[in-house]
Design an enzyme around this catalytic site. Structure first.
Site, PDB file in Angstrom:
ATOM      1  N   ARG A  34       0.829  -1.225   0.000  1.00  0.00           N
ATOM      2  CA  ARG A  34       0.000   0.000   0.000  1.00  0.00           C
ATOM      3  C   ARG A  34       0.861   1.273   0.000  1.00  0.00           C
ATOM      4  NH1 ARG A  34      -3.870  -0.383   4.851  1.00  0.00           N
ATOM      5  NH2 ARG A  34      -2.233  -1.644   5.768  1.00  0.00           N
ATOM      6  N   GLU A  35       1.976   1.211  -0.698  1.00  0.00           N
ATOM      7  CA  GLU A  35       2.888   2.354  -0.715  1.00  0.00           C
ATOM      8  C   GLU A  35       2.202   3.638  -1.191  1.00  0.00           C
ATOM      9  OE1 GLU A  35       3.526  -0.649  -1.877  1.00  0.00           O
ATOM     10  OE2 GLU A  35       5.594  -1.258  -1.484  1.00  0.00           O
ATOM     11  N   LYS A  54      -0.952   4.590  -0.994  1.00  0.00           N
ATOM     12  CA  LYS A  54      -1.834   5.147   0.030  1.00  0.00           C
ATOM     13  C   LYS A  54      -1.028   5.982   1.029  1.00  0.00           C
ATOM     14  CE  LYS A  54      -4.743   3.563   3.867  1.00  0.00           C
ATOM     15  NZ  LYS A  54      -6.061   4.044   3.455  1.00  0.00           N
ATOM     16  N   GLY A  58     -28.810   1.646  12.269  1.00  0.00           N
ATOM     17  CA  GLY A  58     -28.118   0.537  12.916  1.00  0.00           C
ATOM     18  C   GLY A  58     -26.856   0.923  13.655  1.00  0.00           C
ATOM     19  N   TRP A  63     -20.055  -7.732  -2.221  1.00  0.00           N
ATOM     20  CA  TRP A  63     -18.829  -7.135  -1.688  1.00  0.00           C
ATOM     21  C   TRP A  63     -17.758  -8.170  -1.367  1.00  0.00           C
ATOM     22  CZ3 TRP A  63     -21.587  -2.890   1.800  1.00  0.00           C
ATOM     23  CH2 TRP A  63     -22.176  -1.956   0.937  1.00  0.00           C
ATOM     24  N   CYS A  94     -29.048   2.176   0.375  1.00  0.00           N
ATOM     25  CA  CYS A  94     -28.597   3.557   0.216  1.00  0.00           C
ATOM     26  C   CYS A  94     -28.134   3.811  -1.211  1.00  0.00           C
ATOM     27  CB  CYS A  94     -27.513   3.935   1.214  1.00  0.00           C
ATOM     28  SG  CYS A  94     -26.508   2.596   1.811  1.00  0.00           S
ATOM     29  N   HIS A 109     -23.713  11.770   5.588  1.00  0.00           N
ATOM     30  CA  HIS A 109     -22.350  11.921   5.054  1.00  0.00           C
ATOM     31  C   HIS A 109     -21.757  13.275   5.402  1.00  0.00           C
ATOM     32  CE1 HIS A 109     -24.443   8.895   2.637  1.00  0.00           C
ATOM     33  NE2 HIS A 109     -23.299   8.261   2.729  1.00  0.00           N
TER      34      HIS A 109
HETATM   35  N1  GLN Z   1     -26.739  -1.212   9.378  1.00  0.00           N
HETATM   36  C1  GLN Z   1     -25.632  -0.637   8.679  1.00  0.00           C
HETATM   37  C2  GLN Z   1     -25.160   0.574   9.464  1.00  0.00           C
HETATM   38  O1  GLN Z   1     -25.954   1.188  10.102  1.00  0.00           O
HETATM   39  C3  GLN Z   1     -26.023  -0.195   7.290  1.00  0.00           C
HETATM   40  C4  GLN Z   1     -24.858   0.354   6.518  1.00  0.00           C
HETATM   41  C5  GLN Z   1     -25.127   0.653   5.052  1.00  0.00           C
HETATM   42  O2  GLN Z   1     -26.229   0.807   4.634  1.00  0.00           O
HETATM   43  N2  GLN Z   1     -24.110   0.786   4.255  1.00  0.00           N
HETATM   44  O3  GLN Z   1     -23.993   0.925   9.406  1.00  0.00           O
HETATM   45 ZN    ZN Z   2     -26.987   2.853   4.052  1.00  0.00          ZN
END
Ligand code: GLN
Ligand code: ZN
Length: 758
Positions: A8-9, A11, A428, A557, A639, A690
């Site tokens: 990871r140089e 980064k 969550g 993922w 999301c 965000h």
């Molecule tokens: N339950 C997860 C959290 O609250 C949902 C994360 C996500 O939607 N990427 O972090």
């Molecule tokens: Zn989310």
């Protein structure tokens, strides 16, 4: 080749530069040494066509924006060389300007910076990076084939700034800059250049095909001495194959891992003089290639066409796989013998090249070794668990249906859960503060005992419960303090998943991820979350929501095994989750959320394939959640999704409640749900997690009012956009206090309205 470096140089060099600890020269020196070592390694492995300009300090799409001078006005520079700090401001923003938009590169987890154009956009050569890096390689003794993202794909990935306009209309203005670059590369001595047009694997309209024709006719005329290898990847070209073969270019690269049927078509359709680059090593996955299997059709093909005009390549850039398997000293040796990362894939490539050409006898050993590895993998009990495959093939359609339709469930749930109108909840996670991360790191290192760590997590959870009670949220969460990552946490507890120590892959800029490897049949040895959820529930009379990651997101993922269809793997994960959901229910958890943020990004690149994917993805979700009683309320969360084109499938998931990101679009994303008459309950995110900004009560009331114009009030939940793990407690505190106030105001308003209308 991956640009990040085995250690990871890149980064560390970037972060050091950004924090002011080192200067641009130091950063550029690290970058140059990464390039040099990539070239050197390819050469010493015996790779014969070596690319240059595959390196990037941040992103290869942003590099083209810099090259052609597509710098939005807020970043200042107009014309002339784009300074390094302007480049980084575009990539990640700074104190004065926000970053440019970022989005996923095709169906990968790599994010590129979305080019932004004005209608009156002008282009001029503003970075000579492709030429500089070609010269740099040449000075070190490597004749390279520079790589450029092609103009048509580049424009199609971009967006019009002031109101939408068709970005392809900018083509005529863009081409001269490309021609200047191509001319200069030719003048420097380049014989070949690789131009990537991955848009060819998408559904293209006539305008895009015309743009491709025009582009490559223009290049052929303007720089006839330079041979172009037109590269496509991530899929089968299908109806775009004939138009691609009709373009006046010297070579065409095809992804034969995703589109193996293309090989047969090439026999009949490819002009005899076209150099064909056959992408046969999987650039999107980590499995060791089965060389004999790959060689069989290739031998036939070579016999038909002759070896001279054929190149052997990875299916796509190796950016999407980790750098070097040899660094994984802790991984199970058997699993390791089935894997290949970028460096190992280079070796496979060279072996294939030799096997097809003159060096056959020199690679017998490599071919045998790959046969042995594949055989072992096919037979391994680590991979195959008869109980899991039997169970998966015994799934019946009633297992993917709730007992009663939503209308009935809803009444039962309302009676059982007794929640107010506009119920409030969160998605969550609560802040993963530095103390939480440090405790986890210390526990991993052995510096904190398991019981201390557990005690710490319990205390965090308890105080989160108390605090949620105090501020008056209706449905509480335990906070997810024990989770390192929403996929890894589950993967670590499931059979069939493995994790690497150094298997980093670039997600964006200096952000890298280490995707889990799903190598075998997936099962759940024991409950995964029941302990935490029931601990949290035991602390309070209020309802605590159980929190799971959905099967599609876990699949999406991870690196997924390639010996069975993805749909089958997804179903196995779903069955494991189904058991978890039932155990949560049995433990007294009455609301369970299954997050599926990645369901949309799993969509295939061509629409013709959507239905098939959506059918199995929705089925997997339902398989996970439909084992519960009618009174148990199932939530899901998604999301950053555009819902319009998949709303039918979201409806078919039949979650009792869905929470979605809507605040940044000012509730516009809700339109899909309104137009569709989505019947189930919805929590449209009322603020953007965000941003560190604390939203006001009025703002959130305004958004909820908007939602209430579109949906019946009793269908609406009140929650943030997404999990709160990246925020600080201070921000979360004020934001959620305001959110509860906003919900209260809505309740009063709607109660008044109800009285008035009586
Ligand atoms: N339950 C997860 C959290 O609250 C949902 C994360 C996500 O939607 N990427 O972090
Ligand atoms: Zn989310």
């Amino acid at each position: 080749m991956p640009r990040i470096g085995a250690q990871r140089e890149l980064k560390f060099a970037l972060e050091s530069y950004w924090s002011g600890k080192s200067n641009a020269d130091a950063l550029q020196a690290v970058a140059a040494s990464l390039r040099a070592s990539n070239w050197q390694r390819q050469k010493s492995l015996g790779v014969t066509v070596i690319p240059s300009n595959d390196f990037s300090l941040y992103d290869h799409v942003l590099d083209i924006s810099a090259m052609v001078g597509a710098v939005p006005q807020i970043y200042g520079s107009t014309g002339g060389e784009v300074p390094l700090d302007t480049y980084f401001a575009m990539a990640r923003g700074n104190a004065n300007v926000p970053a440019m938009e970022m989005t996923k590169w095709f169906d990968t987890n790599y994010h590129y910076i979305v080019p932004q154009f004005r209608a009156e956009q002008k282009f001029s050569l503003s970075s000579t990076k492709p030429i500089d890096e070609y010269r740099e390689a040449k000075a070190l003794g490597y004749q390279t084939r520079p790589v450029l993202l092609g103009p048509v794909t580049y424009l199609k990935l971009g967006k019009g700034e002031d109101g939408a306009f068709d970005t392809l209309t900018l083509l005529d203005r863009l081409l001269p800059v490309y021609m200047e670059v191509l001319n200069r590369l030719a003048a420097e001595g380049a014989e070949w250049v690789q131009i990537d047009e991955p848009c060819l694997v998408l559904d293209l309209d006539q305008a895009a095909r015309d743009a491709l024709r025009k582009t490559y006719a223009t290049f052929a005329q303007a720089v006839p001495q330079l041979k172009i290898m037109l590269a496509t990847y991530f899929g089968d070209l299908r109806e775009n194959l004939a138009p691609a073969l009709a373009l006046p270019v010297a070579g065409l690269h095809l992804d034969l891992v995703r589109g193996s049927a293309q090989l047969d078509r090439l026999v009949d359709e490819a002009p005899r003089d076209r150099v064909l680059s056959l992408g046969v090593i999987d650039g999107r996955n980590v499995w060791r290639a089965h060389l004999s299997d790959i060689l069989k059709p290739l031998h036939r093909f070579v016999a038909q066409r002759g070896a001279e005009s054929i190149q052997i390549a990875p299916s796509c850039s190796l950016l999407h796989v980790p750098v070097d398997l040899n660094l994984e000293t802790d991984i199970d040796p058997e699993l390791k013998s089935w894997l290949a990362f970028a460096r190992q894939k280079m070796g496979e490539l060279v072996a294939l090249g030799k096997a097809l050409g003159r060096g056959r006898d020199t690679v017998e050993e490599a071919i045998t070794a790959s046969d042995v590895a594949l055989k072992a993998r096919k037979a391994s009990l680590k991979v195959h668990d008869a109980a899991v495959s039997d169970r998966a093939s015994g799934v019946t359609s009633d297992m993917t249906q709730r007992r009663s339709p939503f209308g009935q469930r809803r009444k039962l749930q309302h009676a059982a859960l007794n929640l107010p109108e506009f119920p409030t909840t969160t998605i969550g996670s609560f802040p993963q503060t530095s103390e939480v991360r440090k405790a986890r790191a210390d526990n991993n290192k052995g510096a904190k005992s398991d019981s201390d760590y557990l005690g710490f997590l319990k205390a965090e959870t308890e105080s989160a419960i108390r605090w949620q009670e105090e501020i008056g949220l209706d449905v509480l969460v335990h906070g997810e303090f024990e989770r390192n990552d929403m996929v890894q946490y589950f993967g670590e507890q499931l059979s069939g998943f493995a994790f690497t120590k150094h298997g980093w892959v670039q997600s964006y800029g200096s952000r890298y991820v280490r995707p889990p490897i799903i190598f075998g049949d997936v099962s759940r040895p024991k409950p995964m979350t029941v302990g935490w959820s029931s601990f949290a529930q035991s602390l309070t009379k209020k309802l605590v929501k159980g929190m799971l990651t959905g099967p599609v997101t876990m699949l999406q993922w991870s690196f997924v095994r390639d010996d069975v269809p993805r749909a089958d793997v997804c179903r196995q994960i779903a069955l494991a989750l189904r058991d978890e959901v039932r155990d949560l229910e049995a433990a007294g958890i009455r609301i369970i959320q299954i997050d599926e943020p990645a369901i949309r990004e799993g969509l295939p690149l061509q629409r013709a394939d959507w239905q098939n994917y959506l059918a199995w993805a929705v089925d997997a979700f339902k398989l996970a959640c439909c084992g519960v009683r009618d009174t148990t309320q199932i939530h899901t969360h998604m999301c950053y999704s555009e819902f319009n084109d998949i709303i039918d499938s979201i409806g078919a998931m039949d979650a009792d409640v869905i929470s979605i990101e809507t605040s940044r679009s000012k509730m516009e994303l809700l339109d899909a749900f309104t137009n569709y008459h989505y019947p189930n309950e919805i929590g449209p995110g009322v603020y953007d997690i965000h941003s560190p900004r604390v939203p006001t009560v009025e703002e959130m009331v305004a958004l909820l009012e908007k939602a209430a114009e579109r949906l019946p009030a009793d269908q609406i939940w009140v929650n943030p956009d997404c999990g709160l793990k990246t925020r600080s407690w201070k921000e979360v505190h004020y934001a959620l206090v305001n959110m509860v106030l906003a919900a209260n105001r809505m309740r009063t308003k709607f109660a008044k309205r109800a009285v008035a209308s009586e």
